[in-house]
Design a protein around this motif. Structure first.
Motif, PDB file in Angstrom:
ATOM      1  N   ASN A 103       0.867  -1.170   0.000  1.00 42.53           N
ATOM      2  CA  ASN A 103       0.000   0.000   0.000  1.00 42.53           C
ATOM      3  C   ASN A 103       0.905   1.221   0.000  1.00 42.53           C
ATOM      4  O   ASN A 103       1.492   1.555   1.034  1.00 42.53           O
ATOM      5  CB  ASN A 103      -0.914  -0.018   1.230  1.00 42.53           C
ATOM      6  N   VAL A 104       1.031   1.896  -1.146  1.00 45.15           N
ATOM      7  CA  VAL A 104       1.948   3.036  -1.216  1.00 45.15           C
ATOM      8  C   VAL A 104       1.454   4.199  -0.369  1.00 45.15           C
ATOM      9  O   VAL A 104       2.238   5.089  -0.010  1.00 45.15           O
ATOM     10  CB  VAL A 104       2.197   3.498  -2.666  1.00 45.15           C
ATOM     11  N   ASP A 105       0.164   4.198  -0.036  1.00 48.61           N
ATOM     12  CA  ASP A 105      -0.409   5.264   0.785  1.00 48.61           C
ATOM     13  C   ASP A 105      -0.396   4.844   2.256  1.00 48.61           C
ATOM     14  O   ASP A 105      -1.408   4.885   2.956  1.00 48.61           O
ATOM     15  CB  ASP A 105      -1.841   5.549   0.330  1.00 48.61           C
ATOM     16  N   GLY A 139      -2.752   9.577 -11.698  1.00 45.50           N
ATOM     17  CA  GLY A 139      -1.528  10.340 -11.706  1.00 45.50           C
ATOM     18  C   GLY A 139      -0.571  10.059 -10.577  1.00 45.50           C
ATOM     19  O   GLY A 139       0.638   9.999 -10.780  1.00 45.50           O
ATOM     20  N   LEU A 140      -1.086   9.880  -9.361  1.00 48.13           N
ATOM     21  CA  LEU A 140      -0.205   9.778  -8.205  1.00 48.13           C
ATOM     22  C   LEU A 140       0.367   8.384  -7.993  1.00 48.13           C
ATOM     23  O   LEU A 140       1.563   8.220  -7.738  1.00 48.13           O
ATOM     24  CB  LEU A 140      -0.962  10.231  -6.944  1.00 48.13           C
ATOM     25  N   VAL A 141      -0.474   7.359  -8.090  1.00 44.49           N
ATOM     26  CA  VAL A 141      -0.027   6.006  -7.756  1.00 44.49           C
ATOM     27  C   VAL A 141       0.868   5.368  -8.826  1.00 44.49           C
ATOM     28  O   VAL A 141       1.852   4.690  -8.477  1.00 44.49           O
ATOM     29  CB  VAL A 141      -1.245   5.093  -7.462  1.00 44.49           C
ATOM     30  N   PRO A 142       0.582   5.520 -10.127  1.00 47.32           N
ATOM     31  CA  PRO A 142       1.306   4.721 -11.137  1.00 47.32           C
ATOM     32  C   PRO A 142       2.822   4.795 -11.105  1.00 47.32           C
ATOM     33  O   PRO A 142       3.477   3.747 -11.159  1.00 47.32           O
ATOM     34  CB  PRO A 142       0.746   5.249 -12.461  1.00 47.32           C
ATOM     35  N   PRO A 143       3.454   5.986 -11.001  1.00 49.94           N
ATOM     36  CA  PRO A 143       4.920   5.968 -11.016  1.00 49.94           C
ATOM     37  C   PRO A 143       5.524   5.186  -9.860  1.00 49.94           C
ATOM     38  O   PRO A 143       6.510   4.445 -10.035  1.00 49.94           O
ATOM     39  CB  PRO A 143       5.285   7.460 -10.938  1.00 49.94           C
ATOM     40  N   TYR A 159      10.162  -0.870   0.666  1.00 52.90           N
ATOM     41  CA  TYR A 159       9.356   0.048  -0.135  1.00 52.90           C
ATOM     42  C   TYR A 159       9.200   1.396   0.560  1.00 52.90           C
ATOM     43  O   TYR A 159       8.280   2.162   0.239  1.00 52.90           O
ATOM     44  CB  TYR A 159       7.987  -0.576  -0.418  1.00 52.90           C
ATOM     45  N   ALA A 160      10.106   1.706   1.472  1.00 57.64           N
ATOM     46  CA  ALA A 160      10.036   2.979   2.194  1.00 57.64           C
ATOM     47  C   ALA A 160      10.131   4.159   1.235  1.00 57.64           C
ATOM     48  O   ALA A 160       9.421   5.164   1.399  1.00 57.64           O
ATOM     49  CB  ALA A 160      11.144   3.048   3.241  1.00 57.64           C
ATOM     50  N   ALA A 161      10.991   4.066   0.232  1.00 54.40           N
ATOM     51  CA  ALA A 161      11.162   5.176  -0.704  1.00 54.40           C
ATOM     52  C   ALA A 161       9.893   5.409  -1.522  1.00 54.40           C
ATOM     53  O   ALA A 161       9.501   6.565  -1.755  1.00 54.40           O
ATOM     54  CB  ALA A 161      12.345   4.907  -1.634  1.00 54.40           C
ATOM     55  N   PHE A 214       5.406   8.810  -2.546  1.00 55.59           N
ATOM     56  CA  PHE A 214       3.973   8.982  -2.782  1.00 55.59           C
ATOM     57  C   PHE A 214       3.401  10.044  -1.846  1.00 55.59           C
ATOM     58  O   PHE A 214       2.620  10.899  -2.269  1.00 55.59           O
ATOM     59  CB  PHE A 214       3.240   7.658  -2.585  1.00 55.59           C
ATOM     60  N   ALA A 215       3.767   9.982  -0.576  1.00 55.01           N
ATOM     61  CA  ALA A 215       3.269  10.974   0.386  1.00 55.01           C
ATOM     62  C   ALA A 215       3.668  12.386  -0.039  1.00 55.01           C
ATOM     63  O   ALA A 215       2.866  13.328   0.049  1.00 55.01           O
ATOM     64  CB  ALA A 215       3.802  10.664   1.784  1.00 55.01           C
ATOM     65  N   GLN A 216       4.889  12.530  -0.522  1.00 56.18           N
ATOM     66  CA  GLN A 216       5.358  13.840  -0.964  1.00 56.18           C
ATOM     67  C   GLN A 216       4.579  14.306  -2.192  1.00 56.18           C
ATOM     68  O   GLN A 216       4.187  15.481  -2.283  1.00 56.18           O
ATOM     69  CB  GLN A 216       6.851  13.773  -1.270  1.00 56.18           C
ATOM     70  N   ALA A 217       4.333  13.399  -3.132  1.00 52.20           N
ATOM     71  CA  ALA A 217       3.596  13.757  -4.342  1.00 52.20           C
ATOM     72  C   ALA A 217       2.153  14.135  -4.013  1.00 52.20           C
ATOM     73  O   ALA A 217       1.594  15.085  -4.577  1.00 52.20           O
ATOM     74  CB  ALA A 217       3.625  12.595  -5.334  1.00 52.20           C
ATOM     75  N   LYS A 218       1.547  13.415  -3.085  1.00 52.43           N
ATOM     76  CA  LYS A 218       0.167  13.716  -2.688  1.00 52.43           C
ATOM     77  C   LYS A 218       0.088  15.078  -2.015  1.00 52.43           C
ATOM     78  O   LYS A 218      -0.806  15.887  -2.320  1.00 52.43           O
ATOM     79  CB  LYS A 218      -0.359  12.612  -1.767  1.00 52.43           C
ATOM     80  N   ALA A 219       1.036  15.333  -1.127  1.00 54.14           N
ATOM     81  CA  ALA A 219       1.051  16.631  -0.455  1.00 54.14           C
ATOM     82  C   ALA A 219       1.301  17.762  -1.448  1.00 54.14           C
ATOM     83  O   ALA A 219       0.686  18.837  -1.349  1.00 54.14           O
ATOM     84  CB  ALA A 219       2.120  16.638   0.637  1.00 54.14           C
ATOM     85  N   GLY A 220       2.173  17.532  -2.409  1.00 51.78           N
ATOM     86  CA  GLY A 220       2.455  18.542  -3.414  1.00 51.78           C
ATOM     87  C   GLY A 220       1.245  18.853  -4.280  1.00 51.78           C
ATOM     88  O   GLY A 220       1.005  20.007  -4.651  1.00 51.78           O
ATOM     89  N   THR A 221       0.458  17.815  -4.596  1.00 55.34           N
ATOM     90  CA  THR A 221      -0.768  18.020  -5.374  1.00 55.34           C
ATOM     91  C   THR A 221      -1.753  18.888  -4.609  1.00 55.34           C
ATOM     92  O   THR A 221      -2.377  19.804  -5.167  1.00 55.34           O
ATOM     93  CB  THR A 221      -1.407  16.662  -5.714  1.00 55.34           C
TER      94      THR A 221
END
Length: 538
Positions: free
Chosen positions: A466-468, A516-520, A478-480, A485-492
Motif C-alpha cells: 500500500n503506497v499510501d 496520476g499519483l499512484v502509477p509511477p 518500499y520505504a522510498a 507517494f506521500a510527498q507527491a500527494k502533499a504537493g498536489t
C-alpha cells in the motif's frame, strides 16, 4: 481503470528530428492473414530511438519529466521503440489483430545481449487511437504511459512488450473486450509471442534471457493477473508478476458499485464493460434500453473506444453523463418484497456511510443518469437474495456462489479469486483510491490468498504494498515508494490550494490519485520487486 499520467509534454524539437523512426515504406514481410501470435510485419518498424543521454535530456526538459526521472532513476540504457502488429482473438473468440509497442534497451553493459522481458498491460482509456509505440508525439493520449514504462523498465535494461489491445489503434476489431480475462490474457500472450519473433531481426537485436515479468496498472492490473494465471495453467514460464491497482475481485467490485459505492469514472467504465460482455456472452440485454436511459441508449454500444474528446463526451447534453451513473430517486421494491427492502434501497441511493466517502458516492447519483432504475433493481434483487434483504458484506473472500443476473454472472466469470500463483506476486495499490477501491480489490485478493489451501500460495510468494501508508521501519524495502507517494500527494494538495482551492486540495488529490499519483511509485516498486526476485534466484 482510467489512466491519465500527469507527465506533460517533455521533448525538445531537436530530439524529434534526431530520434525519429523508420520510413513507412520499409514494410519488410507482411502477413495479411495472421494466426494467433504471428507477427504481421517483420521486421516491425522502429518508431523511435534514443541514447540514454538523449532520453534523459528529453525528460529533463520539463518539471514533470524531472519528476518521472526522480522516481524511475537516470536512464542507463538507450531505448528503441518498435511498432508490432500481431494476430489475436476477440471477446467471442473471433480472429482479429492488434498492435503494440516493443521497447528494447541498448548501449551499456547491462543493456545488450540477453535481457529479461516485462510484459506490460495498460490502464483503461476511451481513446481509440491509443498507441504505446508513439513515444515521439507528446500530444498523443498514450505518450505519458509510454514515457513511464520506457523510463522505469526499458531505460533500465528490460525488454518491454506492451500491447495496445484488440479494439484499439489499428486493430480491426470494432469493440474492445474490456475486463474479459480470457480474451485479454490471450491478447497479452499473443503480443509476447509476436515480440519474441521480432527480436532477432531488429536493427539493434537483443535476446530474451528466459525471465518473464508481468505487470500492468488499473485495467492492466486485472489483465496482468489474468495473464499470469493463464500462462501458469498452460505451463509457460512466468518469473514473477506485479499487478497494480486492478479490479481483481470483479464480482465484489460490481456489487459495491451497484450498492451505491459509485467509483470515479463509472460512466465511462460501465458502457465499456457492458458492451464487452454483451459481445462475449450475448445475454446482457435484449435491447439497449433494458440497461440505459433512452437519452443515452442510442449508439452507446458502438460509442467506446472513440477519438471524440472526453470533454465532448461528458459535456452537458453529450453522449454520457459526467458522473451520474444511477438515479437519485431510489428503485421501487417489487410487491411482496421483505419489508426491509425499500428502506435498504433508499439507504443506498446514495449511501451516506462511511461519511468520508459519502461525497464521492453522491457524485454517482443524479437526475440525468445513465443506468435505469429497473436495471439497477434487477441487479440488486440478485445481489440481495437472502431472507431479510439486507445488504451483504463486501468482505467475503469468495465470489457469489450462484449469481443469476447476467452482469453478475459475467463478473464472476472474470473475477480472479479462483487460482493460486506458484511464482512470486506483488500487489501494489493505494488505499485511498477512488476509482478502483482498495478494500474490495487488493484486500479481497489478499484475503482469498490468505485463506486455507488450496487458495493460499506458498509462504513468501505474496507481497502486498500500500503506497499510501507509512514506512514500517528502516528495513522496509518500499520505504522510498511510500515516502515519495506521500510527498507527491502533499504537493498536489498544495498546488491546488495555491491555485485557489478552498478544500485544502482534497478534490485535486481525489482527481489525481488513481491516474496520476499512484502509477509511477507502483511501477518503480514493481521494478524493484522484479530485480529482487532475480537476485534471490527464485
Amino acid at each position: 481503470m482510467k489512466t491519465m499520467y500527469l507527465l506533460g509534454a517533455v521533448a525538445a524539437a531537436s530530439l524529434l528530428v534526431a530520434c525519429g523512426g523508420d520510413s513507412a515504406d520499409n514494410l519488410g514481410v507482411v502477413d495479411n492473414t495472421p494466426a494467433r501470435g504471428a507477427l504481421i510485419q517483420s521486421p516491425p518498424p522502429r518508431t523511435a530511438f534514443f541514447t540514454a543521454g538523449d532520453f534523459a535530456a528529453k525528460l529533463n526538459a520539463s518539471a514533470n519529466g524531472r519528476n518521472l526521472l526522480a522516481v524511475a532513476g537516470t536512464p542507463k540504457c538507450g531505448v528503441d521503440v518498435q511498432y508490432i502488429k500481431y494476430g489475436t482473438v476477440g471477446g467471442a473468440g473471433e480472429a482479429t489483430d492488434a498492435t503494440g509497442a516493443l521497447m528494447t534497451p541498448s548501449g551499456g553493459p547491462d543493456c545488450t545481449g540477453s535481457r529479461p522481458i516485462v510484459l506490460y498491460a495498460h490502464g483503461t482509456t476511451t481513446v481509440k487511437s491509443y498507441n504505446l509505440a508513439n513515444l515521439l508525439d507528446e500530444t498523443s493520449a498514450a505518450y505519458s504511459e509510454a514515457a513511464l514504462i520506457a523510463a522505469v523498465y526499458a531505460a533500465q535494461g528490460f525488454i518491454v512488450v506492451a500491447p495496445n489491445y484488440a479494439g484499439y489503434d489499428a486493430s480491426k476489431l470494432a469493440y474492445h473486450p474490456y475486463l474479459n480475462a480470457d480474451q485479454e490474457s490471450k491478447d497479452m500472450m499473443d503480443a509476447l509471442s509476436a515480440a519474441r519473433k521480432a527480436l532477432p531481426g531488429l536493427i539493434q537485436p537483443v535476446k530474451d534471457n528466459g525471465k518473464l515479468f508481468i505487470t500492468g496498472y488499473s485495467q492492466g492490473g486485472h489483465v496482468a493477473m489474468a495473464t499470469h494465471k493463464a500462462m501458469q495453467a498452460a505451463g509457460q514460464t512466468v518469473t514473477a508478476s506485479a499487478p497494480m491497482s486492478g479490479p481483481y475481485a470483479l464480482a465484489a467490485f460490481g456489487d459495491a458499485v451497484y450498492y451505491g459505492n459509485v467509483n470515479l469514472g463509472s460512466t465511462l467504465f460501465t458502457p465499456l464493460l457492458i458492451n464487452s460482455y454483451q459481445k462475449a456472452y450475448g445475454n446482457i440485454y435484449s435491447q439497449l434500453t433494458d440497461i440505459y436511459e433512452p437519452a443515452y441508449a442510442s449508439g452507446i454500444d458502438t460509442l467506446l473506444p472513440t477519438d471524440t474528446p472526453l470533454s465532448s463526451l461528458l459535456a452537458p447534453g453529450g453522449k454520457l453523463p459526467q458522473t451520474a451513473l444511477f438515479s437519485r430517486t431510489p428503485p421501487t421494491a417489487p410487491a411482496g418484497s421483505p419489508p426491509s427492502l425499500q428502506p435498504t434501497l433508499n439507504a443506498i441511493s446514495p449511501p451516506t456511510t462511511p461519511p468520508e466517502l459519502a461525497p464521492l458516492f453522491a457524485l454517482g447519483f443524479g437526475t440525468s443518469n445513465l443506468i435505469t432504475n429497473q436495471s439497477r433493481l434487477n441487479y440488486l434483487l440478485d445481489a440481495l437474495a437472502n431472507p431479510d434483504g439486507a445488504v451483504p458484506k463486501l468482505t467475503n473472500a469468495l465470489p457469489p456462489a450462484n449469481p443469476a443476473n447476467p452482469m453478475r454472472v459475467a463478473a464472476k466469470k472474470n473475477d480472479l479469486r479462483n487460482w493460486t500463483p506458484t511464482r512470486p506476486v506483488l500487489l501494489c495499490a493505494g488505499s485511498g483510491d477512488p476509482t478502483v477501491f482498495y478494500n474490495v480489490n487488493t484486500q479481497l485478493m489478499q484475503g482469498f490468498w490468505s485463506s486455507p489451501s488450496p487458495a493460499a500460495p506458498a509462504a513468501g510468494l505474496l507481497t502486498v504494498l500500500n503506497v499510501d501508508s507509512a514506512p514500517t521501519g528502516a528495513s522496509d524495502p518500499y520505504a522510498a515508494a511510500k515516502a515519495g507517494f506521500a510527498q507527491a500527494k502533499a504537493g498536489t494538495a498544495l498546488a491546488a490550494v495555491a491555485a485557489g482551492a478552498s478544500d485544502g486540495g482534497a478534490s485535486a488529490v481525489v482527481q489525481a490519485y488513481h491516474g496520476g499519483l499512484v502509477p509511477p511509485f507502483c511501477n518503480a516498486a514493481a521494478r524493484g520487486f522484479f530485480q529482487q526476485v532475480t537476485a534471490s534466484g527464485l
